[in-house]
Scaffold this motif. Sequence first.
Motif, PDB file in Angstrom:
ATOM      1  N   ALA A   1       8.443   0.011 -13.868  1.00  0.00           N
ATOM      2  CA  ALA A   1       8.693  -1.414 -13.658  1.00  0.00           C
ATOM      3  C   ALA A   1       9.166  -1.676 -12.237  1.00  0.00           C
ATOM      4  O   ALA A   1       8.764  -2.675 -11.608  1.00  0.00           O
ATOM      5  N   LEU A   2      10.016  -0.801 -11.720  1.00  0.00           N
ATOM      6  CA  LEU A   2      10.511  -0.964 -10.354  1.00  0.00           C
ATOM      7  C   LEU A   2       9.365  -0.867  -9.353  1.00  0.00           C
ATOM      8  O   LEU A   2       9.266  -1.684  -8.430  1.00  0.00           O
ATOM      9  N   LEU A   3       8.494   0.103  -9.552  1.00  0.00           N
ATOM     10  CA  LEU A   3       7.377   0.264  -8.625  1.00  0.00           C
ATOM     11  C   LEU A   3       6.441  -0.942  -8.688  1.00  0.00           C
ATOM     12  O   LEU A   3       5.949  -1.423  -7.649  1.00  0.00           O
ATOM     13  N   ASP A   4       6.214  -1.468  -9.875  1.00  0.00           N
ATOM     14  CA  ASP A   4       5.383  -2.675 -10.017  1.00  0.00           C
ATOM     15  C   ASP A   4       5.987  -3.848  -9.235  1.00  0.00           C
ATOM     16  O   ASP A   4       5.267  -4.601  -8.558  1.00  0.00           O
TER      17      ASP A   4
ATOM     18  N   ALA B   1       0.822  -1.210   0.000  1.00  0.00           N
ATOM     19  CA  ALA B   1       0.000   0.000   0.000  1.00  0.00           C
ATOM     20  C   ALA B   1       0.858   1.263   0.000  1.00  0.00           C
ATOM     21  O   ALA B   1       0.507   2.269  -0.635  1.00  0.00           O
ATOM     22  N   ARG B   2       1.972   1.219   0.692  1.00  0.00           N
ATOM     23  CA  ARG B   2       2.840   2.408   0.733  1.00  0.00           C
ATOM     24  C   ARG B   2       3.551   2.613  -0.602  1.00  0.00           C
ATOM     25  O   ARG B   2       3.802   3.740  -1.011  1.00  0.00           O
ATOM     26  N   TRP B   3       3.863   1.517  -1.285  1.00  0.00           N
ATOM     27  CA  TRP B   3       4.449   1.657  -2.616  1.00  0.00           C
ATOM     28  C   TRP B   3       3.415   2.205  -3.602  1.00  0.00           C
ATOM     29  O   TRP B   3       3.741   3.019  -4.460  1.00  0.00           O
ATOM     30  N   CYS B   4       2.177   1.776  -3.458  1.00  0.00           N
ATOM     31  CA  CYS B   4       1.117   2.258  -4.361  1.00  0.00           C
ATOM     32  C   CYS B   4       0.963   3.774  -4.276  1.00  0.00           C
ATOM     33  O   CYS B   4       0.617   4.423  -5.258  1.00  0.00           O
ATOM     34  N   ALA B   5       1.238   4.335  -3.108  1.00  0.00           N
ATOM     35  CA  ALA B   5       1.109   5.782  -2.921  1.00  0.00           C
ATOM     36  C   ALA B   5       2.120   6.566  -3.753  1.00  0.00           C
ATOM     37  O   ALA B   5       1.956   7.768  -3.988  1.00  0.00           O
TER      38      ALA B   5
ATOM     39  N   ALA C   1       4.515  -5.784  -5.921  1.00  0.00           N
ATOM     40  CA  ALA C   1       4.358  -7.245  -5.949  1.00  0.00           C
ATOM     41  C   ALA C   1       5.265  -7.938  -4.946  1.00  0.00           C
ATOM     42  O   ALA C   1       5.171  -9.157  -4.766  1.00  0.00           O
ATOM     43  N   GLN C   2       6.163  -7.162  -4.305  1.00  0.00           N
ATOM     44  CA  GLN C   2       7.122  -7.697  -3.334  1.00  0.00           C
ATOM     45  C   GLN C   2       7.998  -8.788  -3.946  1.00  0.00           C
ATOM     46  O   GLN C   2       8.336  -9.780  -3.292  1.00  0.00           O
ATOM     47  N   ASP C   3       8.362  -8.567  -5.201  1.00  0.00           N
ATOM     48  CA  ASP C   3       9.242  -9.490  -5.914  1.00  0.00           C
ATOM     49  C   ASP C   3      10.668  -8.985  -5.774  1.00  0.00           C
ATOM     50  O   ASP C   3      11.163  -8.215  -6.594  1.00  0.00           O
TER      51      ASP C   3
END
Length: 254
Positions: free
Chosen positions: A228-231, A149-153, A235-237
């Motif tokens: 791509a990095l944010l995706d 959720a924090r990355w989505c922000a 996804a925690q990949d």
Amino acid sequence: MEQGGAREEVRPPYAGGAAVPASAIRVPEQARGEHTHGEDPHEAPRAQVRRHSVRGQILEALRAALVDGELVPGQVYSAPVLGARFGVSATPVREAMQRLATEGAVEVVPNRGFRVAERGPRELAELAEVRALIEVPVMLRLARTVPPARWCALRPLADATVAAAAVGDRASYADADRAFHSAVLALAGNHSLVAVADDLHRRSQWPLVDNPVTRRADLLADASEHTALLDALIAQDVAVVQSLVREHFAGADG
């Protein structure tokens, strides 16, 4: 020109160029270092704020001109001439140039002005290496600990780099690029880390002597890496994150 207004256009700090829109820099008449009759002496603090505001606007305009290649590596520019171009006194220009000198973007030339630093690929590669040493371990640690959720922000910041790259706006891209990286690193909660990384990042954006203007295709490629990095972070990949961040900084050396 109306009292307290801005010029309809501000000439850029390079010879023979087209006019820059007033929106690029708005300089209040009262803040130009010129005496204005009838001013209340008790308003000195407000005048000081205006002066700092003008210096900041000039600084940002000069940074944009550097990124856009309007200030040419190796060329010497004087504060009075640049001030005349911007419609301000030489003082805020000189102060802004002194700040750029501390950042390594220009060099002081006694009795002449400021020379735009001539940098080659080796310096850019060194900056990329130092940035990678600082940012990559932090990003990998964050990839393992920060919830999706924090990355989505941060999506709007990544989208801003794509939007600026799409229209080839180099100055806006430089700001959006740093904003994205700073927001990622800020999740570590270390303000000193963010400040140091941002300074290194800004230095890496100054023009090279043999290639003063970044190609639009390079901006697009760099922006796509942000997305791509944010995706991958959402996804925690971690494996993909590691690959992307190392590739991102490897490409930053030109």
